[in-house]
Design a protein around this motif. Structure first.
Motif, short mmCIF file in Angstrom:
data_model
loop_
_atom_site.label_atom_id
_atom_site.label_comp_id
_atom_site.label_asym_id
_atom_site.label_seq_id
_atom_site.Cartn_x
_atom_site.Cartn_y
_atom_site.Cartn_z
N ARG A 87 24.09 10.82 78.84
CA ARG A 87 25.48 10.40 78.82
C ARG A 87 25.67 8.92 79.16
O ARG A 87 26.65 8.32 78.72
N THR A 88 24.82 8.38 79.98
CA THR A 88 25.06 7.01 80.47
C THR A 88 23.81 6.14 80.34
O THR A 88 22.69 6.63 80.24
N VAL A 89 24.08 4.83 80.37
CA VAL A 89 23.04 3.82 80.44
C VAL A 89 23.40 2.89 81.58
O VAL A 89 24.52 2.35 81.62
N ALA A 90 22.50 2.73 82.52
CA ALA A 90 22.78 1.88 83.68
C ALA A 90 21.61 0.92 83.90
O ALA A 90 20.46 1.20 83.51
N LEU A 91 21.92 -0.20 84.50
CA LEU A 91 20.89 -1.19 84.79
C LEU A 91 19.99 -0.72 85.92
O LEU A 91 20.47 -0.20 86.94
N SER A 92 18.69 -0.89 85.75
CA SER A 92 17.76 -0.67 86.85
C SER A 92 17.85 -1.87 87.79
O SER A 92 18.57 -2.84 87.53
N THR A 93 17.12 -1.83 88.89
CA THR A 93 17.12 -2.97 89.81
C THR A 93 16.62 -4.22 89.11
O THR A 93 17.21 -5.31 89.22
N ALA A 94 15.54 -4.08 88.33
CA ALA A 94 15.01 -5.22 87.59
C ALA A 94 15.99 -5.67 86.52
O ALA A 94 16.17 -6.87 86.28
N GLY A 95 16.64 -4.69 85.88
CA GLY A 95 17.62 -5.02 84.85
C GLY A 95 18.80 -5.79 85.40
O GLY A 95 19.29 -6.74 84.78
N ALA A 96 19.29 -5.37 86.59
CA ALA A 96 20.42 -6.07 87.20
C ALA A 96 20.04 -7.50 87.54
O ALA A 96 20.84 -8.44 87.35
N ALA A 97 18.81 -7.70 88.06
CA ALA A 97 18.36 -9.04 88.40
C ALA A 97 18.23 -9.92 87.14
O ALA A 97 18.60 -11.10 87.14
N LEU A 98 17.69 -9.32 86.08
CA LEU A 98 17.54 -10.08 84.83
C LEU A 98 18.92 -10.45 84.26
O LEU A 98 19.13 -11.59 83.84
N TYR A 99 19.84 -9.49 84.28
CA TYR A 99 21.18 -9.76 83.74
C TYR A 99 21.87 -10.89 84.51
O TYR A 99 22.50 -11.77 83.93
N GLU A 100 21.75 -10.86 85.82
CA GLU A 100 22.38 -11.88 86.67
C GLU A 100 21.88 -13.27 86.32
O GLU A 100 22.65 -14.24 86.35
N ARG A 101 20.59 -13.39 85.97
CA ARG A 101 20.01 -14.70 85.67
C ARG A 101 20.23 -15.12 84.20
O ARG A 101 20.47 -16.29 83.90
N VAL A 102 20.13 -14.17 83.29
CA VAL A 102 20.12 -14.49 81.87
C VAL A 102 21.52 -14.62 81.27
O VAL A 102 21.76 -15.48 80.41
N SER A 103 22.45 -13.79 81.70
CA SER A 103 23.77 -13.77 81.08
C SER A 103 24.47 -15.14 81.10
O SER A 103 24.97 -15.59 80.06
N PRO A 104 24.50 -15.85 82.25
CA PRO A 104 25.15 -17.18 82.22
C PRO A 104 24.44 -18.18 81.29
O PRO A 104 25.09 -19.01 80.65
N MET A 105 23.12 -18.07 81.23
CA MET A 105 22.37 -18.99 80.37
C MET A 105 22.67 -18.76 78.90
O MET A 105 22.87 -19.70 78.13
N LEU A 106 22.73 -17.49 78.50
CA LEU A 106 23.04 -17.19 77.10
C LEU A 106 24.48 -17.60 76.76
O LEU A 106 24.74 -18.11 75.67
N ALA A 107 25.40 -17.41 77.69
CA ALA A 107 26.78 -17.82 77.45
C ALA A 107 26.88 -19.33 77.28
O ALA A 107 27.59 -19.84 76.40
N ALA A 108 26.13 -20.06 78.13
CA ALA A 108 26.14 -21.53 78.02
C ALA A 108 25.51 -21.98 76.71
O ALA A 108 25.97 -22.95 76.08
N LEU A 109 24.46 -21.27 76.29
CA LEU A 109 23.81 -21.61 75.04
C LEU A 109 24.73 -21.39 73.85
O LEU A 109 24.84 -22.24 72.96
N ARG A 110 25.44 -20.25 73.85
CA ARG A 110 26.40 -19.98 72.77
C ARG A 110 27.50 -21.05 72.75
O ARG A 110 27.91 -21.52 71.69
N LYS A 111 27.99 -21.42 73.92
CA LYS A 111 29.04 -22.43 74.00
C LYS A 111 28.55 -23.77 73.47
O LYS A 111 29.25 -24.47 72.72
N SER A 112 27.33 -24.14 73.83
CA SER A 112 26.77 -25.42 73.38
C SER A 112 26.61 -25.45 71.87
O SER A 112 26.95 -26.44 71.21
N VAL A 113 26.09 -24.37 71.31
CA VAL A 113 25.91 -24.30 69.86
C VAL A 113 27.27 -24.32 69.15
O VAL A 113 27.46 -25.01 68.14
N GLY A 114 28.23 -23.60 69.69
CA GLY A 114 29.55 -23.55 69.08
C GLY A 114 30.28 -24.88 69.10
O GLY A 114 31.17 -25.13 68.29
N GLU A 115 29.89 -25.76 70.04
CA GLU A 115 30.54 -27.06 70.15
C GLU A 115 29.81 -28.17 69.42
O GLU A 115 30.17 -29.34 69.56
#
Length: 297
Positions: free
Chosen positions: A53-81
């Motif tokens: 029924r569900t998909v949840a982040l593991s401890t490693a997944g939560a750590a990876l998301y915390e580090r990677v998500s802002p970087m990917l957002a910044a990359l998308r913003k840079s490319v879009g500009e």
């Protein structure tokens, strides 16, 4: 690490499921699932805890998301500009052209172009040599050629024909008289352009070779124009360079029914798959201008 797989992971984490991530990305759910499995295999760690029924982040997944998500957002913003992705042309446009062009045509064109497109800045280099656009980092060149351009690594747009005509100052013609046929040019002072081109006067069903040497010789059209203005004799000038002086009475077109065809002017750019908007806009603006003010008259 594959950035596409990281993007899939971030989409799953934010959507809390494979279905929502697949819908957001426009991909099959199976492709998202395989991408996440490859990412976990390459990292050697489980990133998502899955149940029926569900998909949840593991401890490693939560750590990876915390580090990677802002970087990917910044990359998308840079490319879009990026300037070339904006609706209006923008960024620096580097152009090279021969000196005569820059003086007689491009000053006016570039001034009006930057007024129309204020987000574009133009860096113009005037040089009579053939510049390697790719090696020297230029977006485009304005070239004059007696034959069609054949370099397959470049993209060329013909701007129009070029022609030379004969001109002299009113003061010179008052002293020496107006010739009525090219054969009479032998009796006149001649300001000669040093060139290996076979310059021929064409008109009235004839082709005539004018004098090849004169009291004054040079390899610069701007010097030629000034020498003719000062009454140095009769000589060739491109119509685009001479006609403003004719309109103001500083020069007179000698033998107006005779001219010397001289090939074409070309707009040359690197053969990129997608022409940058700033380059296409300048090309179109130049074509528009030359329809109103042809190079050869």
């Amino acid at each position: 690490m594959d950035l596409n797989q990281l993007a899939l992971f971030v989409a799953v984490a934010e959507g809390r499921g494979f279905s929502s991530a697949a819908k957001k990305l426009g991909l099959p759910k199976s492709s998202v699932s395989r991408g996440i499995a490859r990412l976990e295999a390459s990292m050697g760690v489980q990133l998502l805890n899955r149940t029926t029924r569900t998909v949840a982040l593991s401890t490693a997944g939560a750590a990876l998301y915390e580090r990677v998500s802002p970087m990917l957002a910044a990359l998308r913003k840079s490319v879009g500009e990026l300037p070339e992705l904006e609706d209006a042309p923008s960024g620096e446009l580097r152009i090279t052209a021969v000196v005569d062009w820059g003086t007689s045509v491009l000053a006016d064109v570039i001034t009006r172009f930057t007024a129309r497109y204020p987000a574009v800045s133009v860096d113009l280099h005037l040089d009579n040599r053939v510049v390697d656009l790719v090696a020297e980092g230029f977006d485009a060149a304005l070239r004059l050629s007696v034959t069609p351009l054949k370099d397959s690594s470049l993209r060329a747009r013909r701007l129009g024909p070029l022609a030379l005509r004969l001109y002299a100052a009113p003061s010179y013609l008052a002293r020496k008289g107006m010739p009525r046929h090219p054969r009479e040019l032998e009796d006149h002072a001649w300001v000669a352009f040093r060139s290996g081109l076979p310059l021929r006067l064409v008109g009235a069903g004839e082709t005539v070779l004018p004098p090849r040497r004169g009291a004054i010789q040079c390899d610069d059209m701007l010097f030629m124009r000034e020498a003719l203005r000062l009454g140095g004799g009769i000589g060739y000038l491109p119509t685009m360079l001479a006609e403003p002086d004719v309109a103001e009475g500083r020069l007179v077109n000698v033998l107006p029914k005779w001219s010397t065809p001289l090939g074409s002017a070309w707009f040359v750019s690197t053969a990129e798959r997608h022409m940058p908007r700033k380059v296409a806009a300048f090309r179109d603006f130049l074509v528009e201008t030359l329809k109103q003010r042809p190079l050869a008259t």
